[in-house]
Design an enzyme around this catalytic site. Structure first.
Site, PDB file in Angstrom:
ATOM      1  N   ASP A  12       2.839  -1.643  -3.394  1.00 32.95           N
ATOM      2  CA  ASP A  12       3.873  -0.562  -2.825  1.00 32.95           C
ATOM      3  C   ASP A  12       2.005  -0.052  -2.027  1.00 32.95           C
ATOM      4  OD1 ASP A  12       5.433   1.122  -1.443  1.00 32.95           O
ATOM      5  OD2 ASP A  12       5.257   2.790  -3.779  1.00 32.95           O
ATOM      6  N   SER A  13       2.721   1.371  -1.463  1.00 33.01           N
ATOM      7  CA  SER A  13       1.660   2.032  -1.428  1.00 33.01           C
ATOM      8  C   SER A  13       1.481   3.022  -1.756  1.00 33.01           C
ATOM      9  CB  SER A  13       2.417   3.411   0.352  1.00 33.01           C
ATOM     10  OG  SER A  13       3.093   3.683  -0.526  1.00 33.01           O
ATOM     11  N   CYS A  76       7.309  -2.216  -0.444  1.00 31.73           N
ATOM     12  CA  CYS A  76       7.457  -0.692   0.091  1.00 31.73           C
ATOM     13  C   CYS A  76       8.031  -1.258   1.634  1.00 31.73           C
ATOM     14  CB  CYS A  76       6.161  -0.352   0.756  1.00 31.73           C
ATOM     15  SG  CYS A  76       5.497   0.700   1.785  1.00 31.73           S
ATOM     16  N   GLU A 155       6.629  12.348  -4.623  1.00 36.85           N
ATOM     17  CA  GLU A 155       4.938  12.416  -4.885  1.00 36.85           C
ATOM     18  C   GLU A 155       3.991  13.677  -5.540  1.00 36.85           C
ATOM     19  OE1 GLU A 155       1.991   9.461  -4.932  1.00 36.85           O
ATOM     20  OE2 GLU A 155       3.783   8.196  -3.868  1.00 36.85           O
ATOM     21  N   CYS A 187      13.763   3.184   1.439  1.00 44.17           N
ATOM     22  CA  CYS A 187      12.021   3.456   1.788  1.00 44.17           C
ATOM     23  C   CYS A 187      12.460   4.034   0.176  1.00 44.17           C
ATOM     24  CB  CYS A 187      12.325   4.762   2.007  1.00 44.17           C
ATOM     25  SG  CYS A 187      10.414   5.975   0.880  1.00 44.17           S
ATOM     26  N   HIS A 189      10.783   5.000  -2.327  1.00 49.70           N
ATOM     27  CA  HIS A 189      10.897   6.877  -3.154  1.00 49.70           C
ATOM     28  C   HIS A 189      12.026   7.824  -3.272  1.00 49.70           C
ATOM     29  CE1 HIS A 189       6.245   6.307  -2.276  1.00 49.70           C
ATOM     30  NE2 HIS A 189       5.672   7.611  -2.834  1.00 49.70           N
TER      31      HIS A 189
HETATM   32  N1  DGL Z   1       6.023   3.088   0.320  1.00 50.13           N
HETATM   33  C1  DGL Z   1       6.450   4.095   1.634  1.00 50.13           C
HETATM   34  C2  DGL Z   1       8.226   2.903   1.871  1.00 50.13           C
HETATM   35  O1  DGL Z   1       8.693   2.626   1.033  1.00 50.13           O
HETATM   36  C3  DGL Z   1       7.222   5.385   1.069  1.00 50.13           C
HETATM   37  C4  DGL Z   1       5.409   6.121   1.308  1.00 50.13           C
HETATM   38  C5  DGL Z   1       4.683   5.834   1.931  1.00 50.13           C
HETATM   39  O2  DGL Z   1       5.112   6.446   3.503  1.00 50.13           O
HETATM   40  O3  DGL Z   1       3.766   5.497   2.294  1.00 50.13           O
HETATM   41  O4  DGL Z   1       8.556   2.988   3.347  1.00 50.13           O
END
Ligand code: DGL
Length: 272
Positions: A12-13, A76, A155, A187, A189
């Protein structure tokens, strides 16, 4: 080593994919897992698709090459929405993203045929959910909304309170007005904001988390390919981050739980 005992690779990011990790651990406690959070290059949600695609390929290749991943989970939504096709074509192991499993669940749970999806600017702009919903063949009307700012609240570990509630009321208003009875948290998050989102949307709206749905899809795929770890396998869980590893360890443990013991650095362009 027995291929079935190889780990599942997840990326993931940043922290968001830990929601998928939680579901994978709970559903398949005997599977070994390796997670990379690309916090050093986060966020992906507002970056050009080509750049996110490059990051996704690099992370997935590292999971296969450096950790022998038997399957890649793109945990992600932004990365899955722009890179799933290129990953599926280039990797030697199967790849699962969070988009299709979530879309299938959304189409399944609605009663009134009006459904919503929320995600980052990148995910919503990609149209990946429109395509995935259409592919289900279900007769549903989809309303989507980008929710810039939600990820930043998570975050910062600010998952409730007046500020995030006000933002949610503003961003979710087109979805509410559409009269949806099911809303996909598109998403990784957003499950951390579920209490706020549920309050704003009202009790009658079912929130669907792509994390659980993705874990079900992973189990199905492992079973169908004979890749599931044997019951006797002692699972390991390893965590890497391209950002500050101490921050990842402390916030990550609060978000995921006690399984997050140690975090190692992951460097772009190098083997981890
Ligand atoms: N992990 C990203 C998603 O699920 C959200 C966070 C980001 O913008 O990197 O879209």
């Amino acid at each position: 080593m027995d291929a079935r005992e190889q780990p599942i690779g997840v990326f993931d990011s940043g922290f968001g994919g830990l929601t998928v990790m939680r579901s994978l651990i709970d559903l398949m406690p005997n599977e070994s897992l390796v997670y990379i959070g690309d916090n050093g290059r986060y966020p992906y949600g507002n970056k050009p698709a080509a750049q996110v695609r490059g990051f996704a390929v690099e992370l997935a290749e590292s999971l296969v090459r450096d950790h022998g991943a038997k399957l890649i989970v793109v945990a992600c939504n932004t990365a899955a929405s722009v890179a799933l096709d290129v990953l599926s074509a280039s990797l030697t192991v199967p790849v699962i993203g969070v988009i299709e499993p979530g879309a299938r669940a959304l189409a399944r749970v609605t009663h009134n045929g009006r459904v919503g999806v929320i995600g980052t600017v990148g995910t919503i702009a990609s149209g990946a959910y429109d395509t995935a919903i259409e592919a289900t063949g279900a007769d549903v009307e989809l309303t989507s909304a980008a929710c810039p700012g939600f990820v930043e609240f998570v975050e910062r570990d600010q998952t409730d309170g007046e500020e995030v509630t006000l933002l949610a009321q503003r961003l979710l208003s087109p979805i509410k007005e559409a009269g949806v009875d099911a809303l996909l948290l598109g998403c990784t998050h957003y499950p951390y904001l579920a209490p706020v989102i549920q309050r704003v949307m009202g009790e009658g709206v079912v929130l669907v988390s792509s994390a659980n749905e993705t874990a079900f899809a992973v189990r199905e795929l492992l079973d169908s390919r004979g890749l599931a770890a044997p019951a006797s396998h002692a699972a390991t869980r390893r965590f890497f981050s391209s950002g500050d590893i101490d921050t990842f360890a402390s916030l990550g443990r609060r978000l995921l739980g006690p399984e997050l013991v140690e975090v190692s650095p992951w460097h772009s362009g190098a083997s981890s």
